[in-house]
Write a protein that holds these residues in place. Structure first.
Motif, mmCIF file in Angstrom:
data_model
loop_
_atom_site.group_PDB
_atom_site.id
_atom_site.type_symbol
_atom_site.label_atom_id
_atom_site.label_comp_id
_atom_site.label_asym_id
_atom_site.label_seq_id
_atom_site.Cartn_x
_atom_site.Cartn_y
_atom_site.Cartn_z
ATOM 1 N N ARG A 299 29.561 -18.422 34.342
ATOM 2 C CA ARG A 299 29.213 -17.383 34.097
ATOM 3 C C ARG A 299 30.392 -16.414 34.154
ATOM 4 N N LEU A 300 30.803 -16.134 33.067
ATOM 5 C CA LEU A 300 32.033 -15.159 32.766
ATOM 6 C C LEU A 300 31.729 -13.596 32.832
ATOM 7 N N HIS A 301 32.020 -13.098 33.757
ATOM 8 C CA HIS A 301 31.861 -11.407 33.729
ATOM 9 C C HIS A 301 32.764 -10.765 32.890
ATOM 10 N N ALA A 302 32.840 -11.041 31.533
ATOM 11 C CA ALA A 302 33.367 -10.435 30.610
ATOM 12 C C ALA A 302 32.687 -10.446 29.141
ATOM 13 N N PRO A 303 33.024 -9.739 28.115
ATOM 14 C CA PRO A 303 32.212 -9.723 26.983
ATOM 15 C C PRO A 303 32.768 -11.003 26.279
ATOM 16 N N LEU A 304 32.068 -11.686 25.430
ATOM 17 C CA LEU A 304 32.584 -12.831 24.580
ATOM 18 C C LEU A 304 33.712 -12.775 23.934
ATOM 19 N N ASP A 305 34.062 -11.287 23.263
ATOM 20 C CA ASP A 305 35.071 -11.192 22.374
ATOM 21 C C ASP A 305 36.302 -11.386 23.260
ATOM 22 N N ASP A 306 36.021 -10.887 24.626
ATOM 23 C CA ASP A 306 37.262 -10.458 25.305
ATOM 24 C C ASP A 306 37.895 -12.123 25.864
ATOM 25 N N VAL A 307 37.133 -13.056 25.774
ATOM 26 C CA VAL A 307 37.623 -14.323 26.452
ATOM 27 C C VAL A 307 37.674 -15.667 25.107
ATOM 28 N N VAL A 308 37.125 -15.293 24.251
ATOM 29 C CA VAL A 308 36.981 -16.222 23.169
ATOM 30 C C VAL A 308 38.464 -16.972 22.533
ATOM 31 N N ALA A 309 39.530 -15.957 22.578
ATOM 32 C CA ALA A 309 40.662 -16.368 22.312
ATOM 33 C C ALA A 309 41.372 -17.343 23.381
ATOM 34 N N ARG A 310 40.937 -17.178 24.590
ATOM 35 C CA ARG A 310 41.428 -18.053 25.512
ATOM 36 C C ARG A 310 40.823 -19.426 25.748
ATOM 37 N N VAL A 311 39.664 -19.586 25.075
ATOM 38 C CA VAL A 311 39.098 -21.071 25.128
ATOM 39 C C VAL A 311 39.278 -21.806 23.963
ATOM 40 N N PRO A 312 40.052 -22.720 23.738
ATOM 41 C CA PRO A 312 40.042 -23.476 22.308
ATOM 42 C C PRO A 312 38.866 -24.166 22.018
ATOM 43 N N GLN A 313 38.397 -24.180 21.044
ATOM 44 C CA GLN A 313 37.048 -24.748 20.640
ATOM 45 C C GLN A 313 36.816 -26.143 21.039
ATOM 46 N N ASN A 314 37.900 -26.962 21.286
ATOM 47 C CA ASN A 314 37.737 -28.290 21.851
ATOM 48 C C ASN A 314 37.642 -28.339 23.314
ATOM 49 N N ALA A 315 37.901 -27.065 23.986
ATOM 50 C CA ALA A 315 37.874 -27.002 25.270
ATOM 51 C C ALA A 315 36.649 -26.627 25.959
ATOM 52 N N GLY A 316 35.925 -25.842 25.301
ATOM 53 C CA GLY A 316 34.763 -25.317 25.876
ATOM 54 C C GLY A 316 33.916 -24.821 24.868
ATOM 55 N N ARG A 317 32.362 -24.493 25.335
ATOM 56 C CA ARG A 317 31.517 -23.694 24.418
ATOM 57 C C ARG A 317 31.049 -22.559 25.135
ATOM 58 N N LEU A 318 31.339 -21.348 24.332
ATOM 59 C CA LEU A 318 31.147 -20.102 24.803
ATOM 60 C C LEU A 318 29.652 -19.755 24.277
ATOM 61 N N THR A 319 28.769 -19.140 25.074
ATOM 62 C CA THR A 319 27.725 -18.565 24.568
ATOM 63 C C THR A 319 27.505 -17.052 24.931
ATOM 64 N N ASP A 320 26.981 -16.262 24.022
ATOM 65 C CA ASP A 320 26.976 -14.559 24.640
ATOM 66 C C ASP A 320 25.763 -14.560 25.279
ATOM 67 N N LEU A 321 25.597 -13.936 26.356
ATOM 68 C CA LEU A 321 24.322 -13.682 27.312
ATOM 69 C C LEU A 321 23.741 -12.530 27.077
ATOM 70 N N GLY A 322 24.482 -11.779 26.137
ATOM 71 C CA GLY A 322 23.806 -10.447 25.745
ATOM 72 C C GLY A 322 24.060 -9.203 26.579
ATOM 73 N N ASP A 323 24.446 -9.481 27.683
ATOM 74 C CA ASP A 323 24.540 -8.236 29.035
ATOM 75 C C ASP A 323 25.932 -7.993 29.276
ATOM 76 N N GLY A 324 26.830 -8.105 28.280
ATOM 77 C CA GLY A 324 28.344 -7.981 28.857
ATOM 78 C C GLY A 324 28.919 -9.102 29.441
ATOM 79 N N THR A 325 28.244 -10.256 29.553
ATOM 80 C CA THR A 325 28.594 -11.624 30.262
ATOM 81 C C THR A 325 28.535 -12.707 29.053
ATOM 82 N N CYS A 326 29.348 -13.635 29.548
ATOM 83 C CA CYS A 326 28.971 -14.866 28.655
ATOM 84 C C CYS A 326 28.911 -16.276 29.518
#
Length: 317
Positions: free
Chosen positions: A243-270
């Motif tokens: 659980r990352l304590h940051a909005p999805l938009d802030d971390v999406v560029a740091r996670v290549p699509q083949n390295a992990g799946r990101l899910t927005d939890l809707g409360d400022g975390t993902c």
């Protein structure tokens, strides 16, 4: 390149460089007879170049104005190479040229002869590019698989699994996905009765054979999502959820699509789902994110992260 081919290309260059040439002028420039010039002109016409001939005062040879662009002189291997390169660029592997690559693909379709247009069309429609790849792929293999996807015919090949086990597969190919460092094929495995992803670098090229048997019409999963899930889970010993304590938009560029799946939890975390062969690598991977996080699973990763934190603390006194 044969002397005849080189001469025909030289003739084409002369015709493109000046409005009109007489037969004797071309013969002199090319070092051949006017009869050879006439034969070379006919070869250009067979390739689709609109060469006009006129007689009388002021007559000669000239390229016809207007009409469609002439065919491009590429052999099948070159056409595949150019198409794959442009598809990768259009998919974002070369920053800033995506739109230009798409325009180039459209122009390529206009200038290729009909015999090669189908080859290019098959690859363009069969390949989904997520991120640029640096793992080479055999052009013949890619072309055969792409045509099978387009024509919806069964594909036979020998395959080497991750553990080294060899098997023979018959599949209904659906899409090729270029993701991260690898090329993958999403296909319905007829023997196992389910969808599977196959790494193309593990396919034995001489064994690949497109049959004449048609594939069954069936609902397919999203190629990119399926391959990403396969990459995250099947190759790795450990799969982690953070659980990352940051909005999805802030971390999406740091996670290549083949390295992990990101899910927005809707409360400022993902939530990040990722995998690795060792717990140490997973722990180190968390540092690259640059944000606060908590380990959801597996439990043993929590202890590994705690040990890493202790080592880092000790390193700075």
């Amino acid at each position: 390149m044969t002397d005849t081919t080189a001469r025909v290309l030289q003739l084409l260059g002369l015709l493109q460089g000046r409005a009109i040439w007489t037969g004797p002028e071309l013969a002199e420039r090319l070092g051949v007879t006017t009869r050879s010039v006439r034969r070379d002109v006919e070869r250009l016409r067979q390739l689709g170049y609109p060469v006009r001939a006129s007689t009388g005062v002021g007559g000669g040879y000239q390229l016809g104005a207007g009409g469609k662009l002439p065919p491009l002189l590429l052999d099948p291997e070159e056409a595949v190479a150019v198409t794959v390169s442009l598809r990768l660029a259009a998919g974002g592997s070369v920053t800033g040229v995506e739109d230009s690559a798409l325009r180039a693909l459209a122009k390529l379709d206009q200038v290729l002869p009909a015999t090669l247009r189908g080859e290019v069309e098959a690859i363009s429609h069969a390949v989904a590019v997520v991120e640029g790849v640096n793992m080479p792929v055999d052009a013949r293999l890619l072309s055969t698989v792409a045509r099978a996807c387009r024509d919806r015919v069964l594909l036979d090949f020998a395959y080497l699994a991750r553990d080294g086990a060899a098997s023979t597969r018959r599949v209904e190919p659906y899409r090729v996905v270029a993701m991260g460092r690898r090329w993958y094929l999403l296909a319905w495995d007829t023997d196992r009765g389910d969808w599977r992803s196959f790494r193309l670098d593990r396919v034995e090229v001489p064994s690949v054979h497109a049959t004449t048997f048609r594939s069954t019409a069936r609902e397919a999963p999203d190629p990119v999502d399926y391959v990403r899930d396969s990459v995250l889970r099947s190759p790795y010993r450990y799969v982690a959820r953070l659980r990352l304590h940051a909005p999805l938009d802030d971390v999406v560029a740091r996670v290549p699509q083949n390295a992990g799946r990101l899910t927005d939890l809707g409360d400022g975390t993902c939530e990040l789902e990722t995998g690795a062969e060792t717990l140490d690598y997973l722990a180190i991977e968390t540092l690259w994110l640059g944000v606060a996080f908590e380990v959801l699973e597996p439990p043993e990763l929590r202890e590994t992260v705690r040990e890493l934190a202790d080592r880092l603390t000790a390193a700075v006194g």
